[in-house]
Write an enzyme that holds these catalytic residues in place. Structure first.
Site, PDB file in Angstrom:
ATOM      1  N   GLY A  61       0.338  -0.237  -0.153  1.00  0.00           N
ATOM      2  CA  GLY A  61       0.168   0.277  -0.170  1.00  0.00           C
ATOM      3  C   GLY A  61       0.799   1.248   0.125  1.00  0.00           C
ATOM      4  O   GLY A  61       0.353   2.167  -0.202  1.00  0.00           O
ATOM      5  N   SER A  62       1.722   1.012  -0.786  1.00  0.00           N
ATOM      6  CA  SER A  62       2.807   2.594  -0.709  1.00  0.00           C
ATOM      7  C   SER A  62       1.969   3.509  -1.240  1.00  0.00           C
ATOM      8  O   SER A  62       2.260   5.013  -1.240  1.00  0.00           O
ATOM      9  CB  SER A  62       3.992   1.836  -0.785  1.00  0.00           C
ATOM     10  OG  SER A  62       4.659   1.750  -2.255  1.00  0.00           O
ATOM     11  N   ASN A  63       1.442   3.039  -2.750  1.00  0.00           N
ATOM     12  CA  ASN A  63       0.834   3.970  -3.398  1.00  0.00           C
ATOM     13  C   ASN A  63      -0.153   4.652  -2.716  1.00  0.00           C
ATOM     14  O   ASN A  63      -0.201   6.274  -2.564  1.00  0.00           O
ATOM     15  CB  ASN A  63       0.375   3.993  -4.534  1.00  0.00           C
ATOM     16  CG  ASN A  63       1.777   3.447  -5.599  1.00  0.00           C
ATOM     17  OD1 ASN A  63       1.737   4.525  -6.431  1.00  0.00           O
ATOM     18  ND2 ASN A  63       2.098   1.952  -6.151  1.00  0.00           N
ATOM     19  N   MET A  93      -3.746  -7.214  -7.254  1.00  0.00           N
ATOM     20  CA  MET A  93      -3.010  -8.160  -7.879  1.00  0.00           C
ATOM     21  C   MET A  93      -4.375  -8.973  -9.003  1.00  0.00           C
ATOM     22  O   MET A  93      -4.167 -10.225  -9.225  1.00  0.00           O
ATOM     23  CB  MET A  93      -2.486  -8.827  -7.414  1.00  0.00           C
ATOM     24  CG  MET A  93      -1.647  -8.193  -7.049  1.00  0.00           C
ATOM     25  SD  MET A  93      -0.295  -7.395  -8.079  1.00  0.00           S
ATOM     26  CE  MET A  93       0.833  -8.867  -8.933  1.00  0.00           C
ATOM     27  N   ARG A  94      -5.141  -8.624  -8.819  1.00  0.00           N
ATOM     28  CA  ARG A  94      -6.527  -9.579  -9.631  1.00  0.00           C
ATOM     29  C   ARG A  94      -6.692  -9.054 -10.648  1.00  0.00           C
ATOM     30  O   ARG A  94      -6.969  -7.780 -11.278  1.00  0.00           O
ATOM     31  CB  ARG A  94      -7.323  -9.582  -9.114  1.00  0.00           C
ATOM     32  CG  ARG A  94      -6.958 -10.087  -7.416  1.00  0.00           C
ATOM     33  CD  ARG A  94      -7.510 -11.329  -7.569  1.00  0.00           C
ATOM     34  NE  ARG A  94      -7.079 -12.023  -6.351  1.00  0.00           N
ATOM     35  CZ  ARG A  94      -7.212 -13.774  -5.930  1.00  0.00           C
ATOM     36  NH1 ARG A  94      -8.051 -14.336  -6.309  1.00  0.00           N
ATOM     37  NH2 ARG A  94      -7.330 -13.790  -4.800  1.00  0.00           N
ATOM     38  N   ASN A 103      -5.461   2.093 -13.601  1.00  0.00           N
ATOM     39  CA  ASN A 103      -4.421   1.159 -12.694  1.00  0.00           C
ATOM     40  C   ASN A 103      -3.200   1.578 -12.556  1.00  0.00           C
ATOM     41  O   ASN A 103      -2.934   3.049 -13.524  1.00  0.00           O
ATOM     42  CB  ASN A 103      -4.094  -0.177 -13.178  1.00  0.00           C
ATOM     43  CG  ASN A 103      -3.385  -1.054 -13.643  1.00  0.00           C
ATOM     44  OD1 ASN A 103      -3.213  -1.213 -11.941  1.00  0.00           O
ATOM     45  ND2 ASN A 103      -2.156  -1.322 -13.352  1.00  0.00           N
ATOM     46  N   HIS A 154       0.766   0.959 -12.920  1.00  0.00           N
ATOM     47  CA  HIS A 154       1.274   0.171 -13.605  1.00  0.00           C
ATOM     48  C   HIS A 154       3.547   0.542 -13.788  1.00  0.00           C
ATOM     49  O   HIS A 154       3.467   1.534 -14.185  1.00  0.00           O
ATOM     50  CB  HIS A 154       1.139  -0.692 -15.087  1.00  0.00           C
ATOM     51  CG  HIS A 154       1.495  -1.824 -15.211  1.00  0.00           C
ATOM     52  ND1 HIS A 154       1.889  -2.965 -14.973  1.00  0.00           N
ATOM     53  CD2 HIS A 154       3.516  -1.784 -16.202  1.00  0.00           C
ATOM     54  CE1 HIS A 154       2.614  -3.643 -15.264  1.00  0.00           C
ATOM     55  NE2 HIS A 154       3.384  -3.480 -16.210  1.00  0.00           N
TER      56      HIS A 154
HETATM   57  C1  GRF Z   1       2.930  -1.061  -7.952  1.00  0.00           C
HETATM   58  O1  GRF Z   1       4.237  -1.284  -8.014  1.00  0.00           O
HETATM   59  C2  GRF Z   1       2.262  -1.083  -8.871  1.00  0.00           C
HETATM   60  O2  GRF Z   1       2.505  -0.414  -9.682  1.00  0.00           O
HETATM   61  C3  GRF Z   1       2.059  -2.333  -9.294  1.00  0.00           C
HETATM   62  O3  GRF Z   1       1.800  -3.220  -7.414  1.00  0.00           O
HETATM   63  C4  GRF Z   1       2.923  -2.163  -6.892  1.00  0.00           C
HETATM   64  C5  GRF Z   1       2.022  -1.835  -5.009  1.00  0.00           C
HETATM   65  O4  GRF Z   1       2.252  -1.334  -4.568  1.00  0.00           O
HETATM   66  N1  GRF Z   1       0.666  -2.677 -10.198  1.00  0.00           N
HETATM   67  P1  GRF Z   1       1.571  -1.020  -3.588  1.00  0.00           P
HETATM   68  O5  GRF Z   1       1.109  -1.647  -3.039  1.00  0.00           O
HETATM   69  O6  GRF Z   1       1.472   0.843  -3.667  1.00  0.00           O
HETATM   70  O7  GRF Z   1       2.998  -0.069  -2.799  1.00  0.00           O
END
Ligand code: GRF
Length: 212
Positions: A27-29, A107-108, A124, A126
């Site tokens: 969940g860093s994003n 991841m789905r 999304n 990526h």
């Molecule tokens: C990110 O690198 C994103 O590009 C990919 O999954 C990762 C998720 O990272 N789809 P986080 O859970 O947000 O740290």
């Protein structure tokens, strides 16, 4: 990369865009997005955080911070959801009046009701410059292909794997001696800036980015 506004600290008077964030990992994003909303006055309300992984970092952080959370039934498949599970997710997101669904490390692959119910409203992030390197471990793919530059992409979600229309991209140089870990870490830094920028752009001009 599309012409996106710079982040600023000005408060917005726009009605907040209601978003749901879906993730399966650390969940860093999501954390970066929450920080951006708080620090730069993004006119965005995170109304629900949902995950298919019960103890995912994204879900734990969301709970700690007091966001509404939802569990997505993981079902018997690894990379997709069962139709009933997507239907349940649609119901939940409709209940929260969600206008934009943000996949941040989810991841789905969505295949069923979600794509119809939220057509043009799912984005999304990526970790590559799509259309190059869709799918898993995109930074490793870029290293193996001996690319000099890679990056990250925010795109709409369609029924393919990382194939939807591109909204914005950010480049990341691949440096001599980069390992999979060092490159991934730099791409993630770029993601943490790009995703909030895109969400800001959508929140400020929803008619340009979202179906009516
Ligand atoms: C990110 O690198 C994103 O590009 C990919 O999954 C990762 C998720 O990272 N789809 P986080 O859970 O947000 O740290």
């Amino acid at each position: 990369m599309a012409d996106l506004p710079e982040l600023s600290s000005s408060e917005s008077t726009v009605t907040p865009l209601k978003i749901a964030v879906l993730g399966s990992g650390s969940g860093s994003n999501f954390r970066a997005l929450v920080q951006n909303i708080r620090e730069s006055g993004l006119a965005v309300e995170i109304v629900c955080v949902a995950s298919d992984v019960t103890d995912a970092g994204i879900l734990n952080f969301a709970k700690e911070e007091g966001f509404a959370t939802a569990d997505i039934h993981p079902g018997k498949y690894k990379s997709t959801l069962e139709p009933d599970s997507e239907t349940g997710l649609v119901r939940t997101l409709i209940k929260y009046d969600v206008q934009l669904v943000v996949l941040a490390g989810f991841m789905r692959i969505l295949k069923h009701d979600m794509l119809g119910a939220f057509a043009g409203r799912i984005i999304n992030i990526h970790p590559s410059l799509l259309p190059k390197f869709p799918g898993l471990h995109a930074w490793k793919q870029a290293l193996l292909a001996e690319e000099k530059v890679t990056g990250c992409t925010v795109h709409y979600v369609d029924n393919g794997v990382d194939t939807g229309a591109i909204i914005a991209q950010a480049e990341v140089d691949i440096e001599p001696g980069d390992t999979s870990e060092s490159l991934h870490a730099r791409i993630q830094k770029a993601e943490h800036r790009l995703l909030p920028l895109v969400i800001r752009a959508i929140s400020e001009a929803p008619k340009e980015y979202l179906p009516s």
